[in-house]
Design an enzyme around this catalytic site. Structure first.
Site, PDB file in Angstrom:
ATOM      1  N   LYS A  13     -27.832 -12.147 -31.133  1.00 16.80           N
ATOM      2  CA  LYS A  13     -27.516 -11.500 -29.848  1.00 16.80           C
ATOM      3  C   LYS A  13     -27.644  -9.972 -29.967  1.00 16.80           C
ATOM      4  O   LYS A  13     -28.267  -9.334 -29.124  1.00 16.80           O
ATOM      5  CB  LYS A  13     -26.079 -11.849 -29.396  1.00 16.80           C
ATOM      6  CG  LYS A  13     -25.823 -13.343 -29.278  1.00 16.80           C
ATOM      7  CD  LYS A  13     -24.398 -13.646 -28.860  1.00 16.80           C
ATOM      8  CE  LYS A  13     -23.333 -13.271 -29.888  1.00 16.80           C
ATOM      9  NZ  LYS A  13     -23.386 -14.034 -31.151  1.00 16.80           N
ATOM     10  N   ARG A  88     -16.158 -14.583 -23.988  1.00  9.34           N
ATOM     11  CA  ARG A  88     -16.137 -15.586 -25.048  1.00  9.34           C
ATOM     12  C   ARG A  88     -15.175 -16.720 -24.729  1.00  9.34           C
ATOM     13  O   ARG A  88     -15.057 -17.663 -25.507  1.00  9.34           O
ATOM     14  CB  ARG A  88     -15.665 -14.924 -26.331  1.00  9.34           C
ATOM     15  CG  ARG A  88     -16.741 -14.662 -27.358  1.00  9.34           C
ATOM     16  CD  ARG A  88     -16.039 -13.974 -28.501  1.00  9.34           C
ATOM     17  NE  ARG A  88     -16.781 -14.002 -29.712  1.00  9.34           N
ATOM     18  CZ  ARG A  88     -17.600 -13.039 -30.113  1.00  9.34           C
ATOM     19  NH1 ARG A  88     -17.838 -12.008 -29.338  1.00  9.34           N
ATOM     20  NH2 ARG A  88     -18.179 -13.122 -31.281  1.00  9.34           N
ATOM     21  N   ARG A 127     -26.763 -10.764 -43.761  1.00 15.04           N
ATOM     22  CA  ARG A 127     -26.696  -9.574 -42.890  1.00 15.04           C
ATOM     23  C   ARG A 127     -26.050  -8.389 -43.610  1.00 15.04           C
ATOM     24  O   ARG A 127     -25.051  -8.522 -44.309  1.00 15.04           O
ATOM     25  CB  ARG A 127     -25.893  -9.896 -41.636  1.00 15.04           C
ATOM     26  CG  ARG A 127     -25.661  -8.635 -40.792  1.00 15.04           C
ATOM     27  CD  ARG A 127     -25.184  -8.909 -39.411  1.00 15.04           C
ATOM     28  NE  ARG A 127     -24.002  -9.720 -39.358  1.00 15.04           N
ATOM     29  CZ  ARG A 127     -23.498 -10.207 -38.237  1.00 15.04           C
ATOM     30  NH1 ARG A 127     -24.107  -9.983 -37.098  1.00 15.04           N
ATOM     31  NH2 ARG A 127     -22.424 -10.940 -38.266  1.00 15.04           N
ATOM     32  N   ARG A 160     -20.287  -7.221 -43.583  1.00 12.66           N
ATOM     33  CA  ARG A 160     -19.073  -7.377 -42.778  1.00 12.66           C
ATOM     34  C   ARG A 160     -18.132  -8.366 -43.444  1.00 12.66           C
ATOM     35  O   ARG A 160     -18.563  -9.387 -43.963  1.00 12.66           O
ATOM     36  CB  ARG A 160     -19.446  -7.893 -41.376  1.00 12.66           C
ATOM     37  CG  ARG A 160     -19.758  -6.783 -40.398  1.00 12.66           C
ATOM     38  CD  ARG A 160     -20.351  -7.245 -39.094  1.00 12.66           C
ATOM     39  NE  ARG A 160     -19.681  -8.375 -38.470  1.00 12.66           N
ATOM     40  CZ  ARG A 160     -20.045  -8.892 -37.295  1.00 12.66           C
ATOM     41  NH1 ARG A 160     -21.082  -8.379 -36.641  1.00 12.66           N
ATOM     42  NH2 ARG A 160     -19.408  -9.911 -36.781  1.00 12.66           N
ATOM     43  N   ARG A 171     -15.149 -18.699 -37.491  1.00  9.71           N
ATOM     44  CA  ARG A 171     -15.851 -18.182 -36.302  1.00  9.71           C
ATOM     45  C   ARG A 171     -16.635 -19.288 -35.611  1.00  9.71           C
ATOM     46  O   ARG A 171     -16.694 -19.331 -34.377  1.00  9.71           O
ATOM     47  CB  ARG A 171     -16.804 -17.050 -36.728  1.00  9.71           C
ATOM     48  CG  ARG A 171     -16.057 -15.762 -37.035  1.00  9.71           C
ATOM     49  CD  ARG A 171     -16.910 -14.823 -37.857  1.00  9.71           C
ATOM     50  NE  ARG A 171     -18.028 -14.280 -37.132  1.00  9.71           N
ATOM     51  CZ  ARG A 171     -19.093 -13.726 -37.715  1.00  9.71           C
ATOM     52  NH1 ARG A 171     -19.156 -13.654 -39.040  1.00  9.71           N
ATOM     53  NH2 ARG A 171     -20.067 -13.245 -36.993  1.00  9.71           N
TER      54      ARG A 171
HETATM   55  P1  AP5 Z   1     -27.253 -10.382 -35.219  1.00 11.09           P
HETATM   56  O1  AP5 Z   1     -28.223  -9.867 -34.202  1.00 11.09           O
HETATM   57  O2  AP5 Z   1     -26.323  -9.403 -35.846  1.00 11.09           O
HETATM   58  O3  AP5 Z   1     -26.469 -11.665 -34.631  1.00 11.09           O
HETATM   59  P2  AP5 Z   1     -25.309 -11.768 -33.563  1.00 11.09           P
HETATM   60  O4  AP5 Z   1     -25.566 -12.968 -32.718  1.00 11.09           O
HETATM   61  O5  AP5 Z   1     -25.137 -10.448 -32.838  1.00 11.09           O
HETATM   62  O6  AP5 Z   1     -24.115 -12.083 -34.539  1.00 11.09           O
HETATM   63  P3  AP5 Z   1     -22.631 -11.547 -34.651  1.00 11.09           P
HETATM   64  O7  AP5 Z   1     -22.118 -12.114 -35.927  1.00 11.09           O
HETATM   65  O8  AP5 Z   1     -22.574 -10.039 -34.513  1.00 11.09           O
HETATM   66  O9  AP5 Z   1     -21.970 -12.197 -33.460  1.00 11.09           O
HETATM   67  P4  AP5 Z   1     -20.510 -12.535 -33.369  1.00 11.09           P
HETATM   68  O10 AP5 Z   1     -20.509 -12.976 -31.960  1.00 11.09           O
HETATM   69  O11 AP5 Z   1     -19.946 -13.463 -34.332  1.00 11.09           O
HETATM   70  O12 AP5 Z   1     -19.781 -11.148 -33.766  1.00 11.09           O
HETATM   71  P5  AP5 Z   1     -19.183  -9.956 -32.897  1.00 11.09           P
HETATM   72  O13 AP5 Z   1     -19.488  -8.694 -33.575  1.00 11.09           O
HETATM   73  O14 AP5 Z   1     -19.521 -10.098 -31.453  1.00 11.09           O
HETATM   74  O15 AP5 Z   1     -28.099 -11.128 -36.370  1.00 11.09           O
HETATM   75  C1  AP5 Z   1     -27.477 -11.681 -37.501  1.00 11.09           C
HETATM   76  C2  AP5 Z   1     -28.358 -11.465 -38.755  1.00 11.09           C
HETATM   77  O16 AP5 Z   1     -29.581 -12.193 -38.579  1.00 11.09           O
HETATM   78  C3  AP5 Z   1     -28.785 -10.010 -39.003  1.00 11.09           C
HETATM   79  O17 AP5 Z   1     -28.854  -9.775 -40.374  1.00 11.09           O
HETATM   80  C4  AP5 Z   1     -30.190  -9.895 -38.379  1.00 11.09           C
HETATM   81  O18 AP5 Z   1     -30.990  -8.920 -39.017  1.00 11.09           O
HETATM   82  C5  AP5 Z   1     -30.705 -11.310 -38.639  1.00 11.09           C
HETATM   83  N1  AP5 Z   1     -31.612 -11.756 -37.583  1.00 11.09           N
HETATM   84  C6  AP5 Z   1     -31.435 -11.609 -36.236  1.00 11.09           C
HETATM   85  N2  AP5 Z   1     -32.472 -12.156 -35.575  1.00 11.09           N
HETATM   86  C7  AP5 Z   1     -33.291 -12.679 -36.537  1.00 11.09           C
HETATM   87  C8  AP5 Z   1     -34.521 -13.395 -36.490  1.00 11.09           C
HETATM   88  N3  AP5 Z   1     -35.105 -13.677 -35.330  1.00 11.09           N
HETATM   89  N4  AP5 Z   1     -35.080 -13.801 -37.645  1.00 11.09           N
HETATM   90  C9  AP5 Z   1     -34.499 -13.529 -38.844  1.00 11.09           C
HETATM   91  N5  AP5 Z   1     -33.346 -12.837 -38.958  1.00 11.09           N
HETATM   92  C10 AP5 Z   1     -32.756 -12.421 -37.815  1.00 11.09           C
HETATM   93  O19 AP5 Z   1     -17.605 -10.279 -32.993  1.00 11.09           O
HETATM   94  C11 AP5 Z   1     -16.899 -10.133 -34.208  1.00 11.09           C
HETATM   95  C12 AP5 Z   1     -15.441 -10.504 -34.001  1.00 11.09           C
HETATM   96  O20 AP5 Z   1     -14.840  -9.640 -33.011  1.00 11.09           O
HETATM   97  C13 AP5 Z   1     -15.156 -11.915 -33.475  1.00 11.09           C
HETATM   98  O21 AP5 Z   1     -15.143 -12.879 -34.512  1.00 11.09           O
HETATM   99  C14 AP5 Z   1     -13.790 -11.732 -32.821  1.00 11.09           C
HETATM  100  O22 AP5 Z   1     -12.763 -11.683 -33.780  1.00 11.09           O
HETATM  101  C15 AP5 Z   1     -13.904 -10.355 -32.197  1.00 11.09           C
HETATM  102  N6  AP5 Z   1     -14.411 -10.396 -30.816  1.00 11.09           N
HETATM  103  C16 AP5 Z   1     -15.562  -9.826 -30.366  1.00 11.09           C
HETATM  104  N7  AP5 Z   1     -15.724 -10.056 -29.055  1.00 11.09           N
HETATM  105  C17 AP5 Z   1     -14.651 -10.793 -28.655  1.00 11.09           C
HETATM  106  C18 AP5 Z   1     -14.268 -11.362 -27.418  1.00 11.09           C
HETATM  107  N8  AP5 Z   1     -15.018 -11.212 -26.318  1.00 11.09           N
HETATM  108  N9  AP5 Z   1     -13.109 -12.079 -27.369  1.00 11.09           N
HETATM  109  C19 AP5 Z   1     -12.320 -12.218 -28.469  1.00 11.09           C
HETATM  110  N10 AP5 Z   1     -12.634 -11.712 -29.687  1.00 11.09           N
HETATM  111  C20 AP5 Z   1     -13.804 -10.996 -29.778  1.00 11.09           C
END
Ligand code: AP5
Length: 219
Positions: A13, A88, A127, A160, A171
């Protein structure tokens, strides 16, 4: 244009949000990044979120809803927004509906990125991120020019804490329990646009733009 990016942890994402942002001047609002900033600042909110995030659980709805409410009508969002990681839960989706109704605007599309579990685990475990400029790398698929150093700002790349196996499991469970129901929520109102998240980031961006072709106000 108002877009939501939905999908399990590691589906890509953030990677796609950055590309859409660069391409069309939309503003990425990533609740994960906002929360990590709060943790870094050592604020009361940050201290509370730190523990929850390390464990891989969801931060309480009230906190993230408030964070988005404070940002969504900012000047930098005038050209449109990409909500990355929000909503979420159904409660967050309902709160977002209320905010958009108040602004007199509607959602254009909810992009739902889909990826098999083994690819999710490979993406998350490799990552590396830059804590300074937030650039995202991968040890295999997107390595920096100099190992461990950000290409853009020279920051020291980190893994991370919630990308460790135990947190990844939690997660994924949180995603299945609280976030997957949003697929039905948005399918029901006709906004859901499924996008296969396998392949290179460029292939997925093409697929995303193609999927948005039929959407009014397309990017
Ligand atoms: P990346 O683009 O970083 O993936 P992502 O979907 O953004 O993954 P996240 O882990 O950031 O999402 P998340 O929803 O768990 O975490 P968030 O920060 O929102 O890609 C991942 C890896 O793959 C990278 O290394 C990239 O280079 C690689 N990659 C990408 N595309 C690729 C491709 N096509 N081919 C090969 N490699 C590729 O949330 C973190 C925490 O915050 C949550 O667990 C929660 O505790 C809290 N939180 C955040 N938002 C909320 C909410 N709305 N409500 C409650 N808690 C929340």
């Amino acid at each position: 244009m108002k877009l939501i990016l939905l999908g399990p942890p590691g589906a890509g994402k953030g990677t796609q949000a950055k590309r859409l942002e660069d391409r069309r001047g939309l503003r990425q609002l990533a609740t994960g990044d906002m929360l990590r900033e709060a943790v870094k600042s050592g604020s009361e909110l940050g201290q509370k979120a730190d523990r929850i995030m390390k464990a891989g659980q969801l931060v309480p709805d009230g906190i993230v809803i408030q964070m988005i409410a404070e940002r969504i009508d900012g000047k930098d969002c005038a050209k449109g927004i990409i909500l990355d990681g929000f909503p979420r839960t159904v409660a967050q989706a309902e709160a977002l509906d209320a905010m958009l109704t108040e602004q007199g605007v509607t959602l254009d599309a909810v992009l739902s990125y889909e990826l098999p579990l083994e690819e999710i685990i490979a993406r998350l475990s490799g990552r590396r991120t830059c804590p300074v400029c937030k650039s995202v790398y991968h040890t295999v698929t997107r390595s920096p020019r100099v190992k461990g150093v950000c290409d853009h700002c020279g920051g020291k790349l980190i893994q991370r804490e919630d990308d460790r196996p135990e947190s990844i499991r939690t997660r994924m469970l949180a995603y299945e329990k609280s976030t997957r129901p949003l697929l039905d929520y948005y399918r029901h109102i006709g906004s859901l646009v499924p996008v296969l998240a396998s392949g290179t980031p460029e292939e997925i961006l093409k697929r995303t733009l193609y999927s948005l072709n039929g959407v009014p106000g397309r990017v």
